[in-house]
Structures are given as C-alpha cells and as structure tokens.
Design an enzyme around this catalytic site. Structure first.
Site: not given
Ligand code: SIN
Length: 481
Positions: A156, A181, A234, A255, A289, A382
C-alpha cells in the site's frame, strides 16, 4: 511503457549483496488500472534469502564500524537522490500500485523524510553514564546495532514503508535484507538502485522480490544470523511471524492492522471534520492501516454531518480517468472484501447513502453507509477500501467504550473544540496515535505505531531508532584510592 527521465530506475532484477541478479522465475507486476503486465521481476526463493543474509552478516560489522557521521553522509546522499528522482519514482509507484500520481509523489517525499530524519538521528545514538551504586564502580550503557535485520513491507506504500525501515536500520549500523510485497517490487528496487548510487557498501542491503512470502519469512525467523524482523502488514501474518520468531527470541517490530474510530462531537467545526474525515478515510482509496474505519457522530449533529459528508464524497473523482483522486483497489480479493462489507451492513439495516458499487476495472465507488451498528462486520474488521461507515452516539462515555471495543489499537481521531474533552479523549483512547481536529497524522517526526494487536515498536522520530539498537550495560570496577 513508462516514460521515465532515467529508465535505468525501472530495475527488474533482485538486488543481492550489492549485485543485480536475474532469476529464471518471474513475477508479473500488473498495473491495477489496466490489469496489464508492466514488468516482469525476478522471483527470489528462500535460498536467495539465505545468501543475502550471509552477505549481510559479513558486511554488517564493517558498516557498523564506520563513524555515525559517515553513515549519516550516506543517508543524506541517498535522500538527495530520492528527491532528485521523485518524478520517476512517483511514476513507477503509480504504475505498480495505482494510487494517483500526486499521492505517489507525496509518498516519495514522505519516504524521503524518513531518510533525512535518520541521517540526522544517526549522529545521536548516544550512550549513557549512570550514577553508580558503589563508589568503586562506574556504570555505562552502550547502544549497539542489533545486527542483520529482515524487513518485510506491504504494497500500500511501496516506497515509504521500506524507506522507514531501511533508514533507521542503516543509521544504527545494521545491515538489511528486505522483501517487498510481490504486487509492488519496483519501487523498492528503484530505492535500492539509488542507495547503491549513493555509495552503500556491497552486502549491507539486499532487496528480494518474491512470491514465496512464507519461505522467505521462515528463513528470516530460522536463520540465526538474522537478529531482528521488522514487518508491516496484517495482524494475522504478524502473529505467524511472532510465533516463528519465538524459536530464536528475535527482536520484532510489527506494524499491523487497525480499526480506527473517527469521533465527531457536537461542538466540532463540521466542515473541518468532514474534510478531515475525507482525508483520513479516502487517502490511498482507504487502503491504509491508519484509515478511519468507524465514524462516530454525536446525535445532534449526525444528520448535518452526514449530509455534508455525502455531498463531499460524491464529488471525489474516481474511475479510469487520467486525473482520478481515488485510485483502484489492489486486487479482486480487496474488491470482494469491500463488497462483502457493504452487503453485510445493508442486510443488517445500514442505509447506503452513496456509492456501494464496483466501477470499471478495480475501482470501487466511494461509499457512505449510515445507521451502522456494532453487529456489522465493518465494526470489527478493517475494510481497507473506500467505505465510510457512520455510527451514532450520545455520550462521551459511550463513544470511548465503543472506540476501544476492538483488539486493534493503531490510530484514532477526535473532532471537538473543548480543551478538557481533548485531554480526556487523548488519555482514554486505547490507540497508539490520536489525531485531534486533523485526519492526517503521519510524519517522520513522530512515533508511528500501535498498541494491543496493532503491533510492537515505533517507526519515525527519535524513538524509531530504538527498534534497531540493543542496550549493553557495562559495569567497571575502579580503584577509588
Ligand atoms: C500504513 O498504512 O501502514 C502506513 C500509513 C502511513 O504511514 O500513514
């Protein structure tokens, strides 16, 4: 074909121990808008991870023996190259991941921000001298690199997530073997190319594109030469890595997923709250996230907020047009999940206020649902897509309980003008990050990370370096005379 100013940044070979190595098996990297293959990238096997770890293990002590200033100088040169090549890097990122070009460009600068930050922080990995417990003792604390790090990064944010692992690790004197990824390996390979041009010694960094996430993950967990794993992805995969890493008690940074509440109290500036909600919810098409997942709006302003939100969401440009603001979702599986969430919510009584449908290709119409309840899947899972789910609440106590009623604890957002309430909410929300009257909280300056099942460790700020150093305590006896 991509029109790059520097076509050599579109590297498709693996970067192993300082050399570009082609493998026979290839990964098809597809553009999520057209579905077309834009590149074929070497698909590394677990044996490549073993090789890369061996090379990193040999290179790491030499890298750690440089002065902090020498490592900082490398990071600064790397940062400058990233910024100089930001346009090309953004084109590569958009081509493989689909996010709008403007968003891709800001991701490149966001990632570069971590490199600049840790160029500075490299010089401040201080030890300590402690007041001793006896007059004939002197006590010191050294902060030393953990050793070889395995980094696993998501699709992402193909640039920023790897940048924010590599920068502190390299600043601290670690060597890194990274697995991006499989959907988005090109951005990380381009970063590797620029790191090489900035003068990173061979072996200190390897980048292994691979479809064998399990095999590489196992090698990271089982190879005793690798001392730490940093993973963004995840919660389920985080659990597996944590269990596998337990065998060798490896240091972990995780994370993981979130389920962010976005709370709007009746004294909030409604226009600002709607704008913050759009930013937090629809950034990266909701595939973040820290994206808002549950929007809680106080009774008396509920309808006014929803009307403004629906009006704003209907204006978002999406679909296969050149200047789309909301990009495609990453895969068919991502679309299926979003569709299932809408169907589940509607079947249980939610009102569909706009969107709710798949558009051409992998685009999904930005969606607003109201009359949401805690029984719907979206309240606990989510969505990772452009779904804005609005819940009503009456009291502060009720909304704190609902916001914390999740195993996740990554980000949360609050809109209110009441200073006392701001303090109460900052303290009461069980989430690692709280946005107050803002929907955008990510910056290299601050410690990004979660509590509960959203993860371990922090990325960014002076705290981020701690994930890559071990403390060593030395107790020295002297003759006090
Ligand atoms: C993430 O979606 O893991 C990171 C998002 C961010 O750094 O703002």
């Amino acid at each position: 074909m991509l029109q790059l100013q520097d076509p050599s940044l579109l590297e498709t070979r693996a970067f192993i121990g300082g050399a570009w190595i082609a493998r026979d098996t290839q990964i098809d990297v597809r553009n999520p808008v057209s579905g077309r293959v834009i590149a074929q990238v070497s698909d590394c096997a677990a044996a490549d991870a073993t090789l890369a770890i061996d090379l990193a293990y040999a290179a790491q002590p030499v890298w750690a023996a440089l002065t902090a200033g020498e490592r900082a100088d490398f990071l600064r040169r790397w940062h400058d190259l990233v910024v100089q090549n930001a346009d090309d890097l953004a084109l590569i990122l958009t081509a493989e991941m689909g996010k709008p070009l403007a968003e891709a460009r800001s991701e490149i600068l966001y990632g570069a921000g971590y490199i600049a930050w840790y160029a500075e922080e490299a010089r401040r990995i201080y030890g300590e001298i402690l007041p001793p417990h006896r007059s004939d003792m002197r006590l010191l604390v050294l902060r030393q690199p953990v050793g070889v790090v395995g980094a696993i990064t998501p699709w992402n944010f193909p640039n920023a997530m790897i940048a924010r692992k590599l920068a502190p690790a390299l600043a601290a004197g670690c060597a890194v073997v990274a697995k991006p990824a499989a959907e988005t390996p090109l951005s990380s390979l381009a970063l590797g190319m620029l790191a090489m041009r900035a003068g990173l010694p061979a072996g200190v960094l390897s980048i292994l594109p691979s479809t064998d996430a399990q095999g590489i993950g196992q090698e990271f967990c089982q190879n005793p030469k690798l001392r730490k794993i940093s993973f963004t992805g995840s919660t389920n995969v985080g659990r597996i890595l944590m269990a596998q890493a337990a065998g060798q008690i490896k240091k972990l940074s995780l994370e993981l997923g979130g389920n962010a509440p976005f709370i709007v109290f009746d004294d909030a500036d409604l226009d600002a709250a709607v704008q913050g909600c759009i930013q937090s919810k629809f950034r990266n098409a909701g595939q973040t996230c820290v994206c808002t997942n549950r929007i809680y709006v106080q009774d008396s302003i509920h309808d006014a907020f929803v009307n403004k939100l629906v009006t704003a969401v209907k204006k978002l440009r999406t679909g296969d047009v050149p200047d789309y603001e909301i990009g495609p979702l990453i895969s068919e599986a991502a679309i299926a999940k979003v569709q299932a969430h809408v169907a589940d919510a509607c079947a249980k009584g939610a009102q569909l206020r706009c969107g709710g449908t798949r558009l051409e290709g992998q685009f999904f119409a930005p969606t607003v649902l109201t009359e949401m309840t805690g029984l719907m899947d979206m309240s606990s899972q989510e969505s990772f897509g452009p779904l804005a789910a609005v819940f009503r609440f009456s009291t502060e106590k009720e909304v704190v309980a609902a916001s914390n009623d999740t195993e996740f604890g990554l980000a949360s957002y609050v809109y209110t003008k009441d200073m006392n309430r701001i303090w109460r909410m900052m303290e009461a929300l069980e989430h690692g990050m709280v946005g107050v009257n803002t929907g955008l909280i990510s910056t290299e300056v601050a410690p990004f990370g979660g509590i509960k099942q959203s993860g371990l460790g922090r990325e960014g700020s002076r705290h981020g370096i701690e994930d890559y150093v071990d403390l060593k305590y030395a107790c020295m006896r002297i003759d006090p005379q």
